[in-house]
Design a protein around this motif. Structure first.
Motif, PDB file in Angstrom:
ATOM      1  N   HIS A 134      -5.015  64.821  22.279  1.00 22.33           N
ATOM      2  CA  HIS A 134      -4.887  63.980  21.092  1.00 22.33           C
ATOM      3  C   HIS A 134      -6.262  63.791  20.449  1.00 22.33           C
ATOM      4  O   HIS A 134      -7.296  64.076  21.054  1.00 22.33           O
ATOM      5  CB  HIS A 134      -4.299  62.623  21.470  1.00 22.33           C
ATOM      6  CG  HIS A 134      -2.969  62.718  22.131  1.00 22.33           C
ATOM      7  ND1 HIS A 134      -1.782  62.836  21.438  1.00 22.33           N
ATOM      8  CD2 HIS A 134      -2.627  62.743  23.458  1.00 22.33           C
ATOM      9  CE1 HIS A 134      -0.782  62.915  22.293  1.00 22.33           C
ATOM     10  NE2 HIS A 134      -1.269  62.863  23.530  1.00 22.33           N
ATOM     11  N   TYR A 156      -8.490  62.136  26.719  1.00 17.94           N
ATOM     12  CA  TYR A 156      -7.876  62.262  25.408  1.00 17.94           C
ATOM     13  C   TYR A 156      -6.498  62.912  25.491  1.00 17.94           C
ATOM     14  O   TYR A 156      -5.882  63.171  24.466  1.00 17.94           O
ATOM     15  CB  TYR A 156      -8.766  63.107  24.486  1.00 17.94           C
ATOM     16  CG  TYR A 156      -9.869  62.337  23.804  1.00 17.94           C
ATOM     17  CD1 TYR A 156      -9.893  62.202  22.423  1.00 17.94           C
ATOM     18  CD2 TYR A 156     -10.897  61.748  24.527  1.00 17.94           C
ATOM     19  CE1 TYR A 156     -10.905  61.511  21.778  1.00 17.94           C
ATOM     20  CE2 TYR A 156     -11.907  61.059  23.903  1.00 17.94           C
ATOM     21  CZ  TYR A 156     -11.916  60.934  22.523  1.00 17.94           C
ATOM     22  OH  TYR A 156     -12.918  60.248  21.890  1.00 17.94           O
ATOM     23  N   SER A 157      -6.027  63.201  26.660  1.00 13.78           N
ATOM     24  CA  SER A 157      -4.742  63.879  26.817  1.00 13.78           C
ATOM     25  C   SER A 157      -3.686  62.916  27.346  1.00 13.78           C
ATOM     26  O   SER A 157      -3.989  61.850  27.876  1.00 13.78           O
ATOM     27  CB  SER A 157      -4.881  65.060  27.782  1.00 13.78           C
ATOM     28  OG  SER A 157      -5.101  64.611  29.098  1.00 13.78           O
ATOM     29  N   SER A 158      -2.426  63.337  27.191  1.00 13.54           N
ATOM     30  CA  SER A 158      -1.308  62.645  27.826  1.00 13.54           C
ATOM     31  C   SER A 158      -0.432  63.689  28.498  1.00 13.54           C
ATOM     32  O   SER A 158      -0.417  64.860  28.107  1.00 13.54           O
ATOM     33  CB  SER A 158      -0.493  61.857  26.801  1.00 13.54           C
ATOM     34  OG  SER A 158       0.076  62.728  25.840  1.00 13.54           O
ATOM     35  N   ASP A 218      -4.289  52.625  33.207  1.00 20.09           N
ATOM     36  CA  ASP A 218      -3.113  53.195  32.560  1.00 20.09           C
ATOM     37  C   ASP A 218      -2.375  54.196  33.444  1.00 20.09           C
ATOM     38  O   ASP A 218      -1.152  54.213  33.472  1.00 20.09           O
ATOM     39  CB  ASP A 218      -3.527  53.891  31.253  1.00 20.09           C
ATOM     40  CG  ASP A 218      -3.948  52.896  30.193  1.00 20.09           C
ATOM     41  OD1 ASP A 218      -3.083  52.160  29.703  1.00 20.09           O
ATOM     42  OD2 ASP A 218      -5.152  52.856  29.846  1.00 20.09           O
ATOM     43  N   TYR A 274      -8.834  58.825  22.176  1.00 10.99           N
ATOM     44  CA  TYR A 274      -8.708  58.711  23.628  1.00 10.99           C
ATOM     45  C   TYR A 274      -7.464  57.916  23.992  1.00 10.99           C
ATOM     46  O   TYR A 274      -7.040  57.001  23.289  1.00 10.99           O
ATOM     47  CB  TYR A 274      -9.971  58.114  24.252  1.00 10.99           C
ATOM     48  CG  TYR A 274     -10.227  56.646  23.995  1.00 10.99           C
ATOM     49  CD1 TYR A 274      -9.599  55.669  24.757  1.00 10.99           C
ATOM     50  CD2 TYR A 274     -11.140  56.238  23.022  1.00 10.99           C
ATOM     51  CE1 TYR A 274      -9.840  54.328  24.550  1.00 10.99           C
ATOM     52  CE2 TYR A 274     -11.397  54.894  22.807  1.00 10.99           C
ATOM     53  CZ  TYR A 274     -10.749  53.943  23.564  1.00 10.99           C
ATOM     54  OH  TYR A 274     -10.995  52.615  23.351  1.00 10.99           O
ATOM     55  N   GLN A 275      -6.872  58.280  25.127  1.00 14.79           N
ATOM     56  CA  GLN A 275      -5.634  57.679  25.598  1.00 14.79           C
ATOM     57  C   GLN A 275      -5.865  56.622  26.676  1.00 14.79           C
ATOM     58  O   GLN A 275      -5.003  55.783  26.922  1.00 14.79           O
ATOM     59  CB  GLN A 275      -4.700  58.766  26.141  1.00 14.79           C
ATOM     60  CG  GLN A 275      -4.370  59.850  25.136  1.00 14.79           C
ATOM     61  CD  GLN A 275      -3.661  59.317  23.909  1.00 14.79           C
ATOM     62  OE1 GLN A 275      -2.545  58.827  23.992  1.00 14.79           O
ATOM     63  NE2 GLN A 275      -4.319  59.406  22.747  1.00 14.79           N
TER      64      GLN A 275
END
Length: 440
Positions: A346, A379-381, A398, A349-350
């Motif tokens: 993304h 920055y990924s999911s 998270d 940032y995640q």
């Protein structure tokens, strides 16, 4: 080994450049410098390592605890340790720069942006010094380095404005050539964008190295035992290239205490070496999707993992162990296919935080019911299958999905969190690897 902390008034004040210039100035004065970084970062230490020619130590209270912090400090070598802070001096609820300095009982040198100030530089530094007393903390703000300060009247005005108990320790002149390029996750790595050595040496010339050494102090030793890890009689394969470059020096040291460590470079076409366990650190797999999709190492890891080979992946390692990886601009590549997930990058940032996990069962890095602390920044999911199995409940942070982390398949575990060997996670991993039949 005596040391001091270089702390900023805020993020972006130029701590990394000030740290590198200080290392170079001390080296120029004939001293062996041990660099270190407060906080869990991998990128700033990569620049320290290039300049100091010795691995930078990670100093984080959340990841290591006070005893582990002190142990890791004293494992360093050299005449003096230069510790770069994280964010501003007092920022961070788990392991701020101030907390690290207090735990080590070493002085703080405040890096203050002096581009448009003189007396105000002194006022800023005095405020940071007096704030420690206001919050009843034993933090010794001992002096100031003026960042982006000119010489002559500018430097003299800053020096003369400082109170007697705040030492003027020199300046870093405005030097545009010392700007380090950045991208998501932070600055470029030190090996990618090394600073010009002559320019860096020039930036450090106005620093007062003798005074810096005079204020440095040696921290107390750890009060806890540093238990040696039992020999695993095993070979650990560690991915080591531009896609897998986020690993703590202490982790490799710990693995080498008990096992034979061999490195391989998946992006360079290396296959997986003969081994009894695999460690895939974090890094930038999203920048190397094509090379990883064609890597024989990932194919071999997929085959060996299904046969029960212990594989541990952290963040970038988790991404590479998944079914696929898709970049923010839509480039998609097949990965190792061990873990039932598809990862997507993304633009924002995640997750970014210190984390704490509780193990649901015995797993590669923790025993059932035990707690494990780490750090996540990605920055990924990951989209996971409905029947996916997780090793950890997330108590803080998270995680991967639904307050869970440690995606598990066979004897493979992938986490978004990075952990330090002081957590005991890699001792547990070595134990698991040691139960495997030895690969010849």
């Amino acid at each position: 080994m005596k040391g001091f902390v270089l702390a900023g008034t805020k993020s972006g004040v130029g701590k990394t450049v000030a740290t590198l210039a200080t290392i170079r100035a001390l080296q120029g004065a004939g001293h062996a410098v041990q660099p270190a970084k407060a906080g869990p970062d991998f990128i700033d230490p990569s620049h320290h390592t290039v300049v100091a020619d010795t691995p930078s130590r990670t100093l984080d209270l959340w990841l290591e605890g006070e005893d582990g912090l002190r142990r890791n400090y004293h494992r360093g070598t050299g005449d003096v340790c230069v510790v770069e802070g994280v964010m501003g001096l007092y920022d961070g609820d788990c392991s701020s720069t101030a907390m690290v300095a207090e735990a080590l009982d070493i002085p703080v040198v405040l890096v203050v942006d002096a581009k448009a100030g003189m007396e105000s530089v002194a006022a800023t530094a005095l405020g940071f010094q007096e704030y420690a007393s206001a919050i009843d903390r034993d933090i010794d703000v001992a002096g100031v380095i003026a960042q982006r300060a000119h010489g002559g009247r500018h430097a003299e005005g800053i020096r003369d404005a400082l109170p007697d108990d705040l030492a003027y320790l020199g300046r870093i002149p405005p030097t545009p050539d010392l700007e380090i390029p950045d991208r998501h996750l932070g600055l470029h790595m030190g090996s990618e964008s090394p600073l010009d050595d002559e320019t860096l040496s020039g930036a450090g010339e106005p620093l007062r190295t003798d005074q810096l050494l005079d204020i440095a102090r040696e921290p107390p030793e750890s009060t806890g035992d540093d238990e040696p890890v039992a020999s695993a009689d095993a070979r650990i394969a560690v991915a080591d290239d531009a896609a897998f470059c986020f690993r703590y020096p202490a982790t490799i040291e710990r693995l080498r205490e008990a096992a034979d460590v061999v490195t391989f470079a998946p992006t360079a076409g290396d296959d997986l070496p003969d081994c009894d366990g695999v460690y895939l650190p974090g890094g930038y797999p999203e920048l190397h999707v094509e090379e990883l999709a064609e890597s024989p190492a990932l194919d071999t890891i997929g085959d060996r993992a299904s046969d029960g080979l212990p594989v541990l992946g952290e963040c970038g390692g988790l991404m590479a162990l998944s079914e696929s990886l898709t970049t923010a601009d839509g480039q998609r590549g097949e990965m190792a296919g061990v873990l039932p997930s598809d990862v997507e990058m993304h633009d924002r940032y995640q997750a970014l935080d210190h984390v704490e996990f509780r193990a649901k069962t015995d797993t590669l890095t923790a025993s059932d019911g035990s707690y494990l602390r780490g750090h996540e920044f990605h920055y990924s999911s990951a989209s996971v299958d409905r029947d996916a199995t997780f090793a950890f409940d997330v108590e803080r942070g998270d995680g991967i999905v639904d307050e869970q982390d440690g995606l598990t398949e066979y004897r493979t575990v992938g986490t978004y969190a990075h952990v330090h060997p002081e957590s005991g996670a890699f001792d547990r991993f070595l134990d698991a690897v040691g139960t495997q039949p030895r690969t010849k």
